[in-house]
Design an enzyme around this catalytic site. Structure first.
Site, short mmCIF file in Angstrom:
data_model
loop_
_atom_site.label_atom_id
_atom_site.label_comp_id
_atom_site.label_asym_id
_atom_site.label_seq_id
_atom_site.Cartn_x
_atom_site.Cartn_y
_atom_site.Cartn_z
CG ASP A 83 14.61 -2.77 -7.95
OD1 ASP A 83 15.24 -3.75 -7.52
OD2 ASP A 83 14.97 -1.59 -7.76
CD GLU A 84 15.82 -6.54 -3.91
OE1 GLU A 84 15.40 -7.23 -2.97
OE2 GLU A 84 16.79 -5.78 -3.83
#
Length: 420
Positions: A83-84
């Protein structure tokens, strides 16, 4: 399946780096001798072997992000969800991470799912790119289809901003708003800033770049008064403020921390928006400004919600709104663009331009070379806690190019992500 969360602090739970990597392996009942080998291998893979015995609390945001990834990779899941993962990594760290993911995918058959706003690094790695809009699937295409559309939109924004930057301030004759002279800072006995000197004038946006752990966050915290100076001086509008505490400095210096969860305090988004303004400028009313900014930054619908329920990108925008509302002359921003899509990135930068047009200044840690080239008037590059070079962005990028640091160059200097 292994998940690396958007906020590394949300999943790190051990005291030292080695203990954190060992935690998952111990729960899988891996033999002790094998755990030691896996720790050594995965830390070397991500370039953080030198941090093996470092306390987690003394890591930078980027180092924590590498540690979170290392702790998951050590367990060898066949499906990775990230996630990112680039949010706090320096450009060289991003390239290294992508290279390792490519090896895991191509040689060991891993499935890799990446949630990102910055898709350039993953253009070569990805087989598919899925675009979501307001919770719905907008497209599911090959990178060769999605990427040109993304770059066209981003390049248009960057060209517009580059012209605005050149119009704002080329040769600035004004006296410095902030002057830093020979600053030395130690943390836990380790020198993190060594003889740092520079000037920031009214109307300027200065970016700070450099490798993870080079002292970028420490510099901002020292200017705010959170880190004590061992040597040197910090002057604001010609007045030495080195002896002033945080309570005095924040009246004219606003800051967005690298992790917004470390500065959000109130129960609702609306209360958080007005907190700094009402504490520091109690005689003024900020209701109209607060409402307008929340609406611009797509947060007004959450005004009665808990700020702790927002996404990382939304929390970053909330902290930006809170700082912009009370209008401090100097803004210290630690990776304010993390978790932002192109539209909100440009919106924040336009507000920073308006801030500078009114005589304010911005010192901003940033890992986006394209953003620095297009939006910022000056660039300070740190190496090992020291100033490597400080000048206009084009001159610093030329210096980096001559030193072989191509990862830090804007894409138009040579598209390092293109498929061959």
């Amino acid at each position: 399946m292994g998940l690396v969360q958007q906020d590394p602090d949300a999943q790190i739970c051990s005291f030292t780096v080695s203990q954190e990597v060992a935690f998952g392996l111990e729960n899988l009942q891996i033999p002790s001798k094998d755990i030691k080998l896996k720790i050594k291998r995965v830390l070397a893979m991500l370039g953080i072997s030198h941090l093996a015995e470092r306390e987690v609390t003394n890591l930078s945001g980027g180092e924590k992000q590498r540690l979170a990834l290392a702790s998951i990779l050590a367990m060898e899941p066949k499906v990775l969800v990230l996630d990112e993962p680039t949010a706090h990594l320096d450009p060289e760290g991003i390239m290294s991470m992508v290279a390792h993911l490519e090896t895991l995918k191509n040689q060991y058959g891993y499935t890799v799912i990446v949630i990102e706003h910055r898709i350039e690094p993953f253009y070569k790695l990805a087989d598919r790119m899925v675009v979501l809009e307001e919770g719905r699937l907008a497209s599911d295409e090959s990178p060769s289809t999605v990427f040109p559309l993304y770059r066209k939109k981003l390049d248009k924004t960057l060209r517009k901003s580059l012209k605005l930057r050149m119009d704002l301030a080329v040769d600035n004759p004004r006296e410095p708003l902030l002057e830093v002279e020979g600053v030395v800072v130690r943390r836990a006995g380790i020198p993190v800033l060594q003889n740092v000197s520079f000037r920031l004038k009214p109307g300027e946006i200065m970016a700070v770049m450099g490798a993870n752990g080079c002292g970028k966050t420490s510099l901002l915290l020292a200017l705010l008064g959170h880190h004590q100076l061992e040597k040197g001086r910090v002057s604001y509008r010609g007045r030495d403020i080195s002896h002033l505490d945080i309570q005095e400095r924040v009246k004219e210096i606003g800051m967005i921390l690298q992790n917004p969860g470390h500065q959000i305090l109130e129960r609702s988004v609306w209360q958080e928006t007005l907190l700094a303004a009402e504490m520091l400028k109690p005689t003024r009313k900020f209701t109209v400004e607060a409402k307008n900014l929340l609406e611009e930054f797509s947060l007004l619908n959450y005004r009665n919600s808990s700020p702790f329920l927002l996404s990382m990108g939304e929390k970053k925008r909330l902290c930006a709104v809170s700082a912009l509302v009370y209008e401090p002359d100097l803004l210290l921003l630690d990776e304010p663009l993390a978790g932002q899509d192109a539209g909100h990135l440009d919106l924040l930068m336009q507000h920073l331009y308006r801030h500078c047009e009114g005589g304010g200044s911005v010192l901003m840690v940033c890992h986006h070379p394209e953003v620095v080239a297009s939006y910022c008037h000056r660039l300070l590059f740190l190496e090992g806690g020291q100033v490597g070079y400080e000048d206009r962005p084009d001159k610093v990028f030329q210096w980096l190019k001559e030193r072989g640091k191509d990862a830090y160059l804007p894409l138009r200097e040579g598209d390092r992500w293109e498929k061959k």
